[in-house]
Design a protein around this motif. Structure first.
Motif, PDB file in Angstrom:
ATOM      1  N   GLY A  17       0.847  -1.194   0.000  1.00 20.24           N
ATOM      2  CA  GLY A  17       0.000   0.000   0.000  1.00 20.24           C
ATOM      3  C   GLY A  17       0.878   1.237   0.000  1.00 20.24           C
ATOM      4  N   PHE A  18       0.251   2.370  -0.249  1.00 18.43           N
ATOM      5  CA  PHE A  18       1.012   3.617  -0.345  1.00 18.43           C
ATOM      6  C   PHE A  18       1.606   3.982   1.019  1.00 18.43           C
ATOM      7  N   MET A  19       2.568   4.909   1.005  1.00 15.80           N
ATOM      8  CA  MET A  19       3.173   5.389   2.251  1.00 15.80           C
ATOM      9  C   MET A  19       2.080   5.798   3.243  1.00 15.80           C
ATOM     10  N   ARG A  20       2.288   5.459   4.487  1.00 19.12           N
ATOM     11  CA  ARG A  20       1.378   5.796   5.597  1.00 19.12           C
ATOM     12  C   ARG A  20      -0.042   5.239   5.429  1.00 19.12           C
ATOM     13  N   SER A  21      -0.133   4.105   4.776  1.00 17.11           N
ATOM     14  CA  SER A  21      -1.465   3.482   4.687  1.00 17.11           C
ATOM     15  C   SER A  21      -1.711   2.588   5.901  1.00 17.11           C
ATOM     16  N   GLY A  22      -0.715   2.465   6.753  1.00 12.70           N
ATOM     17  CA  GLY A  22      -0.899   1.697   8.000  1.00 12.70           C
ATOM     18  C   GLY A  22      -0.231   0.336   8.015  1.00 12.70           C
ATOM     19  N   LYS A  23       0.652   0.077   7.034  1.00 11.42           N
ATOM     20  CA  LYS A  23       1.272  -1.253   6.935  1.00 11.42           C
ATOM     21  C   LYS A  23       2.035  -1.624   8.211  1.00 11.42           C
ATOM     22  N   THR A  24       2.813  -0.679   8.728  1.00  5.60           N
ATOM     23  CA  THR A  24       3.624  -0.976   9.923  1.00  5.60           C
ATOM     24  C   THR A  24       2.724  -1.282  11.118  1.00  5.60           C
ATOM     25  N   SER A  49      19.335   6.607   7.211  1.00 10.49           N
ATOM     26  CA  SER A  49      17.896   6.741   6.960  1.00 10.49           C
ATOM     27  C   SER A  49      17.594   6.430   5.497  1.00 10.49           C
ATOM     28  N   VAL A  50      16.308   6.205   5.240  1.00 11.34           N
ATOM     29  CA  VAL A  50      15.885   5.954   3.855  1.00 11.34           C
ATOM     30  C   VAL A  50      16.172   7.201   3.002  1.00 11.34           C
ATOM     31  N   SER A  51      15.933   8.374   3.591  1.00  5.58           N
ATOM     32  CA  SER A  51      16.209   9.618   2.843  1.00  5.58           C
ATOM     33  C   SER A  51      17.673   9.699   2.441  1.00  5.58           C
ATOM     34  N   ILE A  92      19.680   7.200   1.850  1.00  4.58           N
ATOM     35  CA  ILE A  92      19.924   6.269   0.725  1.00  4.58           C
ATOM     36  C   ILE A  92      19.499   6.950  -0.576  1.00  4.58           C
ATOM     37  N   PHE A  93      18.297   7.530  -0.579  1.00  2.00           N
ATOM     38  CA  PHE A  93      17.781   8.188  -1.792  1.00  2.00           C
ATOM     39  C   PHE A  93      18.715   9.329  -2.212  1.00  2.00           C
ATOM     40  N   ASP A  94      19.136  10.134  -1.232  1.00  2.00           N
ATOM     41  CA  ASP A  94      19.921  11.327  -1.568  1.00  2.00           C
ATOM     42  C   ASP A  94      21.360  10.988  -1.972  1.00  2.00           C
ATOM     43  N   LYS A 143      19.411   2.406  -6.417  1.00  2.00           N
ATOM     44  CA  LYS A 143      20.135   1.580  -5.440  1.00  2.00           C
ATOM     45  C   LYS A 143      19.149   1.028  -4.390  1.00  2.00           C
ATOM     46  N   PHE A 144      18.256   1.914  -3.939  1.00  2.00           N
ATOM     47  CA  PHE A 144      17.241   1.507  -2.963  1.00  2.00           C
ATOM     48  C   PHE A 144      16.398   0.362  -3.535  1.00  2.00           C
ATOM     49  N   ARG A 145      15.986   0.518  -4.791  1.00  2.00           N
ATOM     50  CA  ARG A 145      15.143  -0.511  -5.421  1.00  2.00           C
ATOM     51  C   ARG A 145      15.907  -1.827  -5.596  1.00  2.00           C
ATOM     52  N   SER A 163       5.996  -6.196   6.220  1.00  2.00           N
ATOM     53  CA  SER A 163       5.499  -4.853   5.945  1.00  2.00           C
ATOM     54  C   SER A 163       6.409  -4.276   4.852  1.00  2.00           C
ATOM     55  N   ALA A 164       5.877  -4.197   3.635  1.00  2.00           N
ATOM     56  CA  ALA A 164       6.700  -3.778   2.491  1.00  2.00           C
ATOM     57  C   ALA A 164       6.697  -2.255   2.353  1.00  2.00           C
ATOM     58  N   GLY A 165       7.716  -1.728   1.708  1.00  2.00           N
ATOM     59  CA  GLY A 165       7.733  -0.300   1.401  1.00  2.00           C
ATOM     60  C   GLY A 165       6.677  -0.002   0.334  1.00  2.00           C
ATOM     61  N   GLY A 166       6.204   1.230   0.313  1.00  2.00           N
ATOM     62  CA  GLY A 166       5.133   1.605  -0.613  1.00  2.00           C
ATOM     63  C   GLY A 166       5.463   1.401  -2.086  1.00  2.00           C
ATOM     64  N   GLY A 167       6.776   1.354  -2.397  1.00  2.00           N
ATOM     65  CA  GLY A 167       7.173   1.242  -3.796  1.00  2.00           C
ATOM     66  C   GLY A 167       7.475  -0.173  -4.246  1.00  2.00           C
ATOM     67  N   ILE A 168       7.124  -1.137  -3.430  1.00  2.00           N
ATOM     68  CA  ILE A 168       7.441  -2.543  -3.741  1.00  2.00           C
ATOM     69  C   ILE A 168       6.865  -2.967  -5.091  1.00  2.00           C
ATOM     70  N   THR A 189      10.497  12.129   6.449  1.00  2.00           N
ATOM     71  CA  THR A 189      11.251  10.881   6.275  1.00  2.00           C
ATOM     72  C   THR A 189      10.963  10.185   4.941  1.00  2.00           C
ATOM     73  N   ARG A 190       9.983  10.690   4.189  1.00  2.00           N
ATOM     74  CA  ARG A 190       9.634  10.037   2.914  1.00  2.00           C
ATOM     75  C   ARG A 190      10.118  10.880   1.735  1.00  2.00           C
ATOM     76  N   PRO A 191      11.237  10.478   1.126  1.00  2.00           N
ATOM     77  CA  PRO A 191      11.775  11.279   0.022  1.00  2.00           C
ATOM     78  C   PRO A 191      10.809  11.456  -1.149  1.00  2.00           C
ATOM     79  N   LEU A 192       9.900  10.486  -1.332  1.00  2.00           N
ATOM     80  CA  LEU A 192       8.980  10.591  -2.472  1.00  2.00           C
ATOM     81  C   LEU A 192       7.706  11.358  -2.113  1.00  2.00           C
ATOM     82  N   PHE A 235      -0.832   6.724 -10.098  1.00  2.00           N
ATOM     83  CA  PHE A 235      -0.175   5.737 -10.958  1.00  2.00           C
ATOM     84  C   PHE A 235      -0.127   4.351 -10.303  1.00  2.00           C
ATOM     85  N   ARG A 236       0.122   4.360  -8.995  1.00  2.00           N
ATOM     86  CA  ARG A 236       0.341   3.080  -8.322  1.00  2.00           C
ATOM     87  C   ARG A 236      -0.924   2.301  -7.976  1.00  2.00           C
ATOM     88  N   GLN A 237      -2.068   2.984  -7.927  1.00  2.00           N
ATOM     89  CA  GLN A 237      -3.275   2.295  -7.439  1.00  2.00           C
ATOM     90  C   GLN A 237      -3.579   1.006  -8.212  1.00  2.00           C
TER      91      GLN A 237
END
Ligand code: S3P
Length: 167
Positions: free
Chosen positions: A8-15, A44-46, A48-50, A56-58, A77-82, A117-120, A133-135
């Motif tokens: 699910g998308f970031m902050r959809s409650g996966k964790t 942090s994840v940020s 890695i992205f920066d 690389k993250f993917r 609990s997967a990241g939103g971009g899985i 904390t969410r670079p995207l 796009f992701r839905q």
């Protein structure tokens, strides 16, 4: 019990759902982002992205999905971009329930208002495009969809439990 992957998308409650569901089913849970972080050596994840870039993250995400392929009795609990790389789902779907926690963009926007904390999610317009796009990808890969809007974590877990318990 098979493995259960929450997408699910970031902050959809996966964790939060993975923690609650883990307690209910009495099986361990893991956070893919935590493992990625350990493997990357970054703070942090940020970071890695920066510093290393999203690619690389993917790559790390794919390596972990492959490692988790044959795991059982676990909640992931997967990241939103899985869903951005189909291969992740090819790995995770083996012996697995993939559950999409579907949350409206309005709610996600509120939850991420002060979050850095969410670079995207730094740019709201781009984040909305990404969300739209992701839905269809989340829907394509999931074998169970749970709408989470206006539901407590407990309610979401109960709905998952009802369905999985019947399998
Ligand atoms: C991402 C979601 C994040 C994290 C990274 C990329 C995404 O995980 O993996 O920032 O592409 O949607 P959460 O879904 O746990 O926020």
């Amino acid at each position: 019990m098979k493995k259960i992957t929450l997408i699910g998308f970031m902050r959809s409650g996966k964790t939060s759902v993975s923690i609650e569901l883990g307690k209910k089913l009495q099986i361990p849970r893991i956070e893919m982002d935590d493992i990625i972080l350990q493997m990357s050596g970054r703070k942090s994840v940020s970071e890695i992205f920066d510093k290393d870039g999203e690619i690389k993250f993917r790559e790390l995400e794919i390596r972990i999905s492959r490692k988790l392929k044959n795991n059982k009795n676990i909640i992931i609990s997967a990241g939103g971009g899985i869903i951005m790389n189909k291969i992740n789902l090819d790995y995770l779907k083996q012996n697995d329930s993939v559950i999409f926690l579907k949350t409206s963009f309005e709610i996600i926007k509120k939850r991420l208002k002060q979050d850095t904390t969410r670079p995207l999610f730094r740019d709201l317009v781009k984040a909305k495009k990404l969300y739209d796009f992701r839905q269809s990808l989340y829907l394509e890969y999931a074998n169970l969809v749970i709408n989470t809007d206006d539901k407590t974590i407990k309610k979401v877990c109960d709905e998952i439990y009802e369905t999985i318990g019947k399998k």
